[in-house]
Scaffold this motif. Structure first.
Motif, PDB file in Angstrom:
ATOM      1  N   VAL A 294       3.585   8.284   9.682  1.00 53.17           N
ATOM      2  CA  VAL A 294       3.091   9.503   9.885  1.00 53.17           C
ATOM      3  C   VAL A 294       1.992  10.634   9.093  1.00 53.17           C
ATOM      4  O   VAL A 294       0.940  11.203   9.073  1.00 53.17           O
ATOM      5  N   PHE A 295       1.956   9.290   7.910  1.00 54.28           N
ATOM      6  CA  PHE A 295       0.416  10.289   7.381  1.00 54.28           C
ATOM      7  C   PHE A 295      -1.194   9.836   7.796  1.00 54.28           C
ATOM      8  O   PHE A 295      -1.793  10.764   8.006  1.00 54.28           O
ATOM      9  N   MET A 296      -0.872   8.548   8.971  1.00 54.63           N
ATOM     10  CA  MET A 296      -1.966   8.154   9.664  1.00 54.63           C
ATOM     11  C   MET A 296      -2.033   9.612  10.944  1.00 54.63           C
ATOM     12  O   MET A 296      -2.825  10.291  11.326  1.00 54.63           O
ATOM     13  N   LYS A 297      -0.553  10.135  11.338  1.00 51.69           N
ATOM     14  CA  LYS A 297      -0.713  11.211  12.118  1.00 51.69           C
ATOM     15  C   LYS A 297      -0.999  12.519  11.946  1.00 51.69           C
ATOM     16  O   LYS A 297      -1.635  13.323  12.928  1.00 51.69           O
ATOM     17  N   HIS A 298      -0.566  12.633  10.618  1.00 50.89           N
ATOM     18  CA  HIS A 298      -0.762  14.674  10.349  1.00 50.89           C
ATOM     19  C   HIS A 298      -1.270  14.537   8.953  1.00 50.89           C
ATOM     20  O   HIS A 298      -1.521  15.050   8.492  1.00 50.89           O
ATOM     21  N   GLY A 299      -1.882  12.948   8.110  1.00 49.39           N
ATOM     22  CA  GLY A 299      -2.524  13.492   6.683  1.00 49.39           C
ATOM     23  C   GLY A 299      -1.158  14.215   5.636  1.00 49.39           C
ATOM     24  O   GLY A 299      -0.402  13.356   6.337  1.00 49.39           O
ATOM     25  N   ARG A 300      -1.344  14.435   4.675  1.00 55.31           N
ATOM     26  CA  ARG A 300      -0.598  14.549   3.281  1.00 55.31           C
ATOM     27  C   ARG A 300       0.073  15.516   3.303  1.00 55.31           C
ATOM     28  O   ARG A 300       0.972  15.791   2.102  1.00 55.31           O
TER      29      ARG A 300
ATOM     30  N   ALA B  52       1.071  -1.142   0.015  1.00 54.48           N
ATOM     31  CA  ALA B  52      -0.159   0.049   0.109  1.00 54.48           C
ATOM     32  C   ALA B  52       1.226   1.475   0.232  1.00 54.48           C
ATOM     33  O   ALA B  52       2.057   0.994   0.927  1.00 54.48           O
ATOM     34  N   LYS B  53       0.285   1.695  -0.955  1.00 53.71           N
ATOM     35  CA  LYS B  53       1.108   3.629  -0.764  1.00 53.71           C
ATOM     36  C   LYS B  53       0.442   4.751  -0.030  1.00 53.71           C
ATOM     37  O   LYS B  53      -0.495   4.829  -0.040  1.00 53.71           O
ATOM     38  N   VAL B  54       0.817   5.506  -0.005  1.00 48.91           N
ATOM     39  CA  VAL B  54       0.545   7.052   1.118  1.00 48.91           C
ATOM     40  C   VAL B  54       1.120   7.988   0.152  1.00 48.91           C
ATOM     41  O   VAL B  54       2.323   8.216  -0.270  1.00 48.91           O
ATOM     42  N   GLU B  55       1.055   9.040   0.175  1.00 46.09           N
ATOM     43  CA  GLU B  55       1.015  10.625  -1.247  1.00 46.09           C
ATOM     44  C   GLU B  55       0.720  11.209   0.200  1.00 46.09           C
ATOM     45  O   GLU B  55      -0.277  11.725   0.997  1.00 46.09           O
ATOM     46  N   PHE B  56       2.130  12.036  -0.278  1.00 47.84           N
ATOM     47  CA  PHE B  56       2.143  13.587   0.668  1.00 47.84           C
ATOM     48  C   PHE B  56       2.573  14.998  -0.351  1.00 47.84           C
ATOM     49  O   PHE B  56       3.286  14.215  -1.809  1.00 47.84           O
ATOM     50  N   LYS B  57       1.547  15.448  -0.090  1.00 51.54           N
ATOM     51  CA  LYS B  57       1.716  17.127  -0.749  1.00 51.54           C
ATOM     52  C   LYS B  57       2.732  17.672  -0.087  1.00 51.54           C
ATOM     53  O   LYS B  57       2.477  18.361   1.210  1.00 51.54           O
TER      54      LYS B  57
END
Length: 84
Positions: A67-73, A3-8
């Motif tokens: 990080v994605f779960m805690k802080h979002g994208r 599974a991938k997470v995406e950050f801006k």
């Protein structure tokens, strides 16, 4: 899992506020995200930090998924002031 997470990630030191969209596996260390983002903006990862839009520092010693779960994208890349 793959599974991938995406950050801006926005470079706040540039008045134009350029950003990069970075997709990484959830299990990737967040240090890799920091290095990749710094590289993309052609700045040094060693002298950079990633923070949230509320100016909360993020410890890179955790997984990207965490990080994605805690802080979002939406995150920001800032030049870290050298201490000492």
């Amino acid at each position: 899992s793959d599974a991938k997470v995406e950050f801006k990630i926005t470079l706040t030191s540039d008045p134009k506020l350029p950003y990069k969209i970075i997709k990484v596996p959830e299990a990737a260390p967040f240090t890799a995200v920091l290095k990749f983002a710094a590289n993309e903006f052609k700045i040094s990862a060693e002298s950079s930090a990633i923070i949230t839009n509320d100016n909360v520092g993020i410890n890179p010693a955790q997984s990207a998924g965490n990080v994605f779960m805690k802080h979002g994208r939406d995150l920001r890349l800032i030049p870290r002031d050298r201490v000492g």
